[in-house]
Design a protein around this motif. Structure first.
Motif, PDB file in Angstrom:
ATOM      1  N   ARG A  30       0.829  -1.275  -0.069  1.00  0.00           N
ATOM      2  CA  ARG A  30       0.139  -0.115   0.086  1.00  0.00           C
ATOM      3  C   ARG A  30       0.843   1.125  -0.023  1.00  0.00           C
ATOM      4  N   ARG A  79     -11.924  -0.650  -6.786  1.00  0.00           N
ATOM      5  CA  ARG A  79     -11.353  -0.358  -5.485  1.00  0.00           C
ATOM      6  C   ARG A  79      -9.654   0.047  -5.429  1.00  0.00           C
ATOM      7  N   ALA A  80      -8.963  -0.531  -6.327  1.00  0.00           N
ATOM      8  CA  ALA A  80      -7.541  -0.390  -6.535  1.00  0.00           C
ATOM      9  C   ALA A  80      -7.143   0.983  -6.858  1.00  0.00           C
ATOM     10  N   GLY A  83      -5.392   3.537  -4.323  1.00  0.00           N
ATOM     11  CA  GLY A  83      -4.165   3.402  -3.742  1.00  0.00           C
ATOM     12  C   GLY A  83      -3.279   4.405  -4.603  1.00  0.00           C
ATOM     13  N   ASP A 200      -3.461  -9.529  -7.838  1.00  0.00           N
ATOM     14  CA  ASP A 200      -4.371  -8.521  -8.019  1.00  0.00           C
ATOM     15  C   ASP A 200      -4.143  -7.295  -7.135  1.00  0.00           C
ATOM     16  N   ALA A 201      -3.829  -6.175  -7.536  1.00  0.00           N
ATOM     17  CA  ALA A 201      -3.673  -5.150  -6.877  1.00  0.00           C
ATOM     18  C   ALA A 201      -4.422  -4.692  -5.812  1.00  0.00           C
ATOM     19  N   GLY A 202      -5.777  -4.782  -6.021  1.00  0.00           N
ATOM     20  CA  GLY A 202      -6.737  -4.571  -4.757  1.00  0.00           C
ATOM     21  C   GLY A 202      -6.435  -5.464  -3.649  1.00  0.00           C
ATOM     22  N   MET A 205      -3.477  -4.654  -1.642  1.00  0.00           N
ATOM     23  CA  MET A 205      -3.367  -3.582  -1.001  1.00  0.00           C
ATOM     24  C   MET A 205      -4.555  -3.602   0.006  1.00  0.00           C
TER      25      MET A 205
END
Length: 209
Positions: A30, A79-80, A83, A200-202, A205
């Motif tokens: 994050r 969502r992602a 970030g 998966d970045a979301g 994070m």
């Protein structure tokens, strides 16, 4: 491709390598995403217009450059995309924010909208869409479609990673919207994930699966 800008700054590339590592903690991922967001914001705003204004320094009056026109809009895809947001707002604190809620249907991989909120005059501003992963590009295409429906004509897309398939799909639909990214990876796998990518970045994070 003239509309594709790969940011090769050493700090961006170093931090991307750290984010790719499977051992990176949720907190670390994050933090790095926030830092890379700020660095990418420098690149995507490099050509913003300036105007000369009269100011007073402690010693003398002078003319100095200041950003011209209406403040820009950051539009994270939930969502992602959030970030990137704090780092970019640290750099451009007067920017407006539009939120675009999309999720990827696990069967069709198509983007499904569940939320949209933008400044009322968003069509009069430069809009920078934030989406860390340009994989199938379905979410990015849907977000830009929605913004163009609201009258937006000056748009840019910022992502952390892109797949060649995603770049081709996005520019096949929106050839007028330039992309800024830290890297274009090899390909998509059968599940629509970027390879080698970073997962998966979301999920990484927020610590979800």
């Amino acid at each position: 491709m003239r509309q594709l800008h790969v940011v090769k700054h050493p700090l961006v590339q170093h931090k991307l390598t750290l984010m790719r590592q499977e051992v990176r903690s949720t907190q670390g991922f994050r933090r790095l995403l926030n830092e890379v967001g700020m660095l990418l914001a420098y690149e995507v705003t490099r050509d913003l217009p300036l105007e000369q204004v009269e100011i007073e320094t402690p010693l003398a009056p002078m003319k100095a450059p200041r950003l011209a026109g209406k403040k820009l809009v950051f539009a994270p895809i939930l969502r992602a995309g959030v970030g990137f947001l704090d780092g970019m707002l640290d750099l451009v604190p007067s920017a407006r924010v539009a939120h675009i809620g999309l999720y990827r249907d696990p069967q069709t991989l198509q983007a499904v909208e569940y939320y949209f909120k933008a400044p009322p005059d968003v069509a009069e501003r430069l809009v920078i869409v934030l989406d860390p992963m340009l994989a199938t590009a379905n979410s990015a295409v849907a977000a830009v479609d929605r913004l163009k429906e609201r009258g937006c004509r000056e748009l840019r897309l910022v992502c952390l990673l892109a797949a060649p398939e995603g770049v081709e799909r996005f520019h096949g639909t929106h050839p007028d919207v330039p992309i800024w990214t830290a890297a274009v990876d090899e390909r998509l796998n059968e599940h629509g994930y970027i390879v080698p990518g970073l997962g998966d970045a979301g999920d990484r994070m927020f610590g979800t699966r």
